[in-house]
Structure formats: structure tokens, C-alpha cells
Design a protein around this motif. Structure first.
Motif, PDB file in Angstrom:
ATOM      1  N   VAL A 165       0.832  -1.209   0.000  1.00  0.00           N
ATOM      2  CA  VAL A 165       0.000   0.000   0.000  1.00  0.00           C
ATOM      3  C   VAL A 165       0.862   1.254   0.000  1.00  0.00           C
ATOM      4  O   VAL A 165       0.564   2.237  -0.693  1.00  0.00           O
ATOM      5  CB  VAL A 165      -0.957  -0.012   1.206  1.00  0.00           C
ATOM      6  CG1 VAL A 165      -1.585   1.377   1.420  1.00  0.00           C
ATOM      7  CG2 VAL A 165      -2.045  -1.052   0.994  1.00  0.00           C
ATOM      8  N   ALA A 166       1.952   1.230   0.754  1.00  0.00           N
ATOM      9  CA  ALA A 166       2.850   2.392   0.771  1.00  0.00           C
ATOM     10  C   ALA A 166       3.373   2.678  -0.629  1.00  0.00           C
ATOM     11  O   ALA A 166       3.424   3.845  -1.067  1.00  0.00           O
ATOM     12  CB  ALA A 166       4.005   2.146   1.736  1.00  0.00           C
ATOM     13  N   GLY A 167       3.741   1.632  -1.355  1.00  0.00           N
ATOM     14  CA  GLY A 167       4.235   1.825  -2.708  1.00  0.00           C
ATOM     15  C   GLY A 167       3.150   2.288  -3.655  1.00  0.00           C
ATOM     16  O   GLY A 167       3.375   3.165  -4.509  1.00  0.00           O
ATOM     17  N   LEU A 168       1.954   1.722  -3.509  1.00  0.00           N
ATOM     18  CA  LEU A 168       0.838   2.116  -4.370  1.00  0.00           C
ATOM     19  C   LEU A 168       0.482   3.585  -4.170  1.00  0.00           C
ATOM     20  O   LEU A 168       0.283   4.339  -5.130  1.00  0.00           O
ATOM     21  CB  LEU A 168      -0.375   1.231  -4.091  1.00  0.00           C
ATOM     22  CG  LEU A 168      -0.261  -0.240  -4.509  1.00  0.00           C
ATOM     23  CD1 LEU A 168      -1.467  -1.032  -3.997  1.00  0.00           C
ATOM     24  CD2 LEU A 168      -0.146  -0.373  -6.022  1.00  0.00           C
ATOM     25  N   LYS A 169       0.403   3.996  -2.926  1.00  0.00           N
ATOM     26  CA  LYS A 169       0.023   5.385  -2.630  1.00  0.00           C
ATOM     27  C   LYS A 169       1.093   6.359  -3.119  1.00  0.00           C
ATOM     28  O   LYS A 169       0.775   7.458  -3.598  1.00  0.00           O
ATOM     29  CB  LYS A 169      -0.238   5.542  -1.141  1.00  0.00           C
ATOM     30  CG  LYS A 169      -1.545   4.874  -0.689  1.00  0.00           C
ATOM     31  CD  LYS A 169      -1.844   5.123   0.780  1.00  0.00           C
ATOM     32  CE  LYS A 169      -3.203   4.557   1.170  1.00  0.00           C
ATOM     33  NZ  LYS A 169      -3.512   4.762   2.610  1.00  0.00           N
ATOM     34  N   ASN A 170       2.353   5.959  -3.004  1.00  0.00           N
ATOM     35  CA  ASN A 170       3.425   6.819  -3.529  1.00  0.00           C
ATOM     36  C   ASN A 170       3.297   7.005  -5.031  1.00  0.00           C
ATOM     37  O   ASN A 170       3.712   8.036  -5.584  1.00  0.00           O
ATOM     38  CB  ASN A 170       4.795   6.218  -3.205  1.00  0.00           C
ATOM     39  CG  ASN A 170       5.195   6.445  -1.763  1.00  0.00           C
ATOM     40  OD1 ASN A 170       4.665   7.343  -1.104  1.00  0.00           O
ATOM     41  ND2 ASN A 170       6.122   5.637  -1.264  1.00  0.00           N
ATOM     42  N   ALA A 171       2.706   6.017  -5.679  1.00  0.00           N
ATOM     43  CA  ALA A 171       2.510   6.100  -7.130  1.00  0.00           C
ATOM     44  C   ALA A 171       1.157   6.717  -7.484  1.00  0.00           C
ATOM     45  O   ALA A 171       0.791   6.773  -8.663  1.00  0.00           O
ATOM     46  CB  ALA A 171       2.620   4.717  -7.746  1.00  0.00           C
TER      47      ALA A 171
END
Length: 444
Positions: A165-171
Motif C-alpha cells: 500500500v505504501a508503494g501504491l500510494k506513492n505512485a
């Protein structure tokens, strides 16, 4: 006092030479391990032998061994054991046979089959091997990829979800579809000697992705649904149902979880006789040897590994990794030889975890615990904390194979396999526990 989980560290043995397996897929180096102090009973040394025992001397039983043999000759006639028993006791230091009864007769071994599975897995994959579960992203889809980790938990998936989720939100992504990819293994099938009645209690269909050891028809979808909920809890919208899919060539890893080392997983499998772990390890071992993840190729690799160690495969027939197959046949002699191999200090770096994982008589939480009514009779209570052994139970087949230090101060390896007794299973187990106590010498 119960023995510790890290109990046995054989030392000081002189043994006949066994061939060391050639590399399978990886370069498996079976180095001579430095002897480590420590035994089941916290005694100064284990398997002590000051000199090579000559062939002539090896046939002579010391008084304690003769007492074992005499007592077993009598007690093996216990009517609870019926008329079909394969049994053997060998001295661990010299390999001499202390007692035998139809030792090379192949019987249904039940979960004693797991000893061969563990030997092959540790040899081919190595005790430090870890199984990897991944989440990869591509084209709006997050795919959970199974890597043969039968110990994966909801907590593990929750941590993976947080990372993803952290990676998705950063994108700038706030919604995804969720797929599961368990294509590492072929579609589940029944082994020879299995029946549909094994599902779901005895074992779940064998897939490469599962969470919390759940026994459901599709463990991959079940894991995917747990993962999807964790994503939702972290604020990412999951659209549509969780479905099967295959990772695309351009998908990007966004989260990874690695299991405990194989050494730990093997110990867990043996301690509680976990059928699901055994069948997963059989497939991962086949893959590690460059073969397909099937019952047939997995059992072929087990046979190859045992044969390269010098274990006799005469009358040895297996069709699965867990011992659930009613078509499996293994002699007590072969089971004892596998344990003898695992206790050999020359192979300690690789195989000591088998001995460490054996249940201890009276150990709560293991298959020899008081909750299972083991070692709780007048004949066997004296052996609590003094015997380590793998259990085996199927309808019509009960086995107990392990090791204990006898009255002569020497370690003895034993295997007892009973088939087709008409006595109640609990009574058969009590009789086998008594035989193990006889080997120890406390029931003299």
C-alpha cells in the motif's frame, strides 16, 4: 525433566562409510560437522565410541543389550500388537543390530514416511533455505504469488499489504484488483493410496499459496481474500472478486515475505506431524532437484537422495510425502537407517534438524504429549523425557521410531511398525510406548 528441542548433538562416533549424495540442483555440500556437546538427557556426550567396533565384536551384545533383546522378544508378543510387526533396534555407535523382528518386512508406515521427506528436503534445498511469497503490481492488478510457504500467516500478509500500500500510494494509486498466482504447483490431485475422505480434515489440496494452514478447497483464493482485506484496511480499494491469475512479464514486485529457514519448518513438521507441510516440502524438493512439483517426481527425488546416502531401498515404496497413502510400504530397518543417518555427526550440518524435531516422550504440544495419552502407563511413564521418536497413525497402522540412551550408556535407535491389529489404537500406542521404554531400559 523433558529434553530440550535442540537436544541431540551426536559426537565421537566411528561408523561405516556412506556415500555422500552428489549435487542435485544446488551444490549440496555435506560437510563433516564439528561435534557439539549436548544430549537428550543433558549428559556429557552422546554416541561416544572410543574405537571402531570390529565385525566380530559388533555381533556381541553387552548385558544391557541382551536384556533389551530378551525383553523385546517377550513384549513384542503382546496381543495388542497383533501378528504383523516389523521392528528393529540398532546401536548407534557400532550399527550392530541389538534386536530384530521381521525388520526388513515392508509395512504401512503412516507418518514415519515424513522422515524420508525431511531428509530429502534438507539435502536438496539446504537447512537455510527460505520460501518466498511475493506481491507484484501490473496494469491495475496486485497479484499475490505463492512460493510454497506452508507456514504463511495473516500477520505476514498484513505486513506485506502495508508495504504494498505504501508503494501504491506513492505512485498515486488508490484502487486495485487482486489476483492470486499459485502456478508454482500443478492443480492438486490425489496421491495413490489417498481418498476424498482425507479432505479437508487430514489434509488440504496441495497448493503453493496458503495462509494460516487453512483447510479449504482453494487455499490460494483464501489467502488472496485475506490479503485483499488487509489492503482494504490500509485504505486501498479492492475492486471485484479475488481470482486466479498469472504474473505478467512486466509486473513489478511491491512486497516480499520470506519464511523461517527450512530447518525450523522441518522441526515443526515432525514435532506435530503436519501433513500439509510434508506434502508442500515434497513438491518444493522436487523443484529444487529440477523436476516437476508432483507426487511422482517428489517421491522419486526422496528415493534418489536416500539411495545416494546408502540407505537400502529394498521393499521401500512411497507415494506421498506425509504418509497418508495407504499404499506406502517401508520396513522398520529402513526407518531406523534413516534415523541413524540423521544422527551421524558427519551429516549434522544438514540433517541434525530431524533429530531436533522428533517429539519427546511427555512433551506437551507434540504428538508424544500427555494430551495424546502417550507414555502415561505403568510400563512407559519411566521413559518420559528419555525418548525422542516420530509417531505414525493411520487406520490399521501405528508406528513409533526414534532413539534413546540405554542402560549401557549407549544410544540405541529403534523402529516399531504395527499393521492390522484389532486392538484399540490407544492400546496399541501404549504397547509401542512400552517397547520404547524397554529399549531405554527403565522398564526392565
Amino acid at each position: 525433566m523433558l529434553i530440550s528441542s535442540s537436544a541431540l548433538r551426536p559426537s565421537g562416533r566411528h561408523r561405516k562409510t556412506r556415500p555422500v549424495p552428489a549435487p542435485l540442483r544446488r551444490a549440496a555440500v555435506l560437510a563433516v560437522a564439528v561435534p557439539v556437546a549436548g544430549t537428550i538427557l543433558a549428559a556429557p556426550s552422546a554416541f561416544a565410541a572410543d574405537k571402531v567396533v570390529s565385525k566380530t565384536a559388533a555381533t556381541v551384545l553387552d548385558p544391557a543389550e541382551q536384556q533389551i533383546a530378551d525383553n523385546l522378544n517377550t513384549r513384542s508378543q503382546d496381543t495388542r500388537l497383533g501378528s504383523t510387526l516389523s521392528g528393529v533396534v540398532i546401536d548407534a555407535a557400532s550399527d550392530k543390530q541389538v534386536w530384530g523382528h521381521d525388520a526388513t518386512t515392508a509395512l504401512m508406515p503412516a507418518s514415519n514416511t515424513k522422515l524420508g521427506t525431511a531428509t530429502a528436503a534438507l539435502t536438496v534445498l539446504g537447512p537455510d533455505h527460505r520460501f518466498t511469497t511475493k506481491a507484484v503490481y501490473g496494469d491495475g492488478t496486485l497479484t499475490l504469488v505463492g512460493g510454497g510457504d506452508r507456514t504463511l500467516t495473516t500477520e505476514d500478509l498484513t505486513e506485506m499489504a502495508k508495504t504494498a500500500v505504501a508503494g501504491l500510494k506513492n505512485a498515486g494509486l488508490t484502487s486495485v484488483q487482486v489476483h492470486v498466482d499459485d502456478s508454482l504447483f500443478p492443480e492438486p490431485t490425489l496421491a495413490t493410496g489417498w481418498n476424498d475422505g482425507y479432505y479437508p480434515d487430514s489434509i488440504a489440496p496441495v497448493r503453493a499459496l496458503v495462509v494460516d494452514g487453512d483447510h479449504v478447497t482453494d487455499t490460494a483464493l483464501d489467502a488472496g481474500q485475506v490479503f485483499a482485506k488487509a489492503l482494504t484496511d490500509q485504505g486501498v480499494t479492492v475492486t471485484g472478486d479475488v481470482t486466479h491469475g498469472v504474473v505478467g512479464t512486466g509486473d513489478v514486485p511491491v512486497a516480499v515475505h520470506q519464511s523461517d529457514p527450512l530447518s525450523t519448518i522441518v522441526k515443526q513438521m515432525l514435532k506435530v506431524s503436519d501433513n500439509d507441510i510434508a506434502e508442500t516440502l515434497l513438491r518444493m524438493t522436487a523443484l529444487g532437484a529440477g523436476r516437476s512439483a508432483t507426487f511422482e517426481d517428489g517421491t522419486a527425488v526422496v528415493r534418489e537422495v536416500l539411495g545416494r546416502y546408502g540407505i537400502s531401498l529394498d521393499n521401500y515404496e512411497i507415494h506421498d510425502g506425509s504418509g497418508l497413502s495407504r499404499a506406502n510400504r517401508i520396513p522398520a530397518q529402513t526407518i531406523a537407517d534413516i534415523l541413524d543417518l540423521a544422527a551421524d555427526p558427519r551429516h549434522a550440518q544438514t540433517l541434525k534438524y530431524i533429530i531436533d524435531g522428533l517429539p519427546v516422550a511427555g512433551e506437551a504440544g507434540s504428538t508424544l504429549g500427555p494430551e495424546w495419552g502417550r507414555f502415561d502407563t505403568a510400563d512407559s511413564q519411566c521413559a518420559v523425557g528419555k525418548v525422542k521418536a516420530k509417531t505414525g497413525t493411520l487406520t490399521g497402522a501405528i508406528a513409533l521410531s526414534g532413539l534413546t540412551k540405554a542402560q549401557d550408556g549407549q544410544w540405541k535407535i529403534f523402529s516399531f511398525i504395527e499393521n492390522n491389529s484389532t486392538a484399540a489404537p490407544a492400546d496399541i500406542k501404549d504397547a509401542l510406548d512400552g517397547l520404547a521404554a524397554t529399549v531405554n531400559g527403565c522398564w526392565a
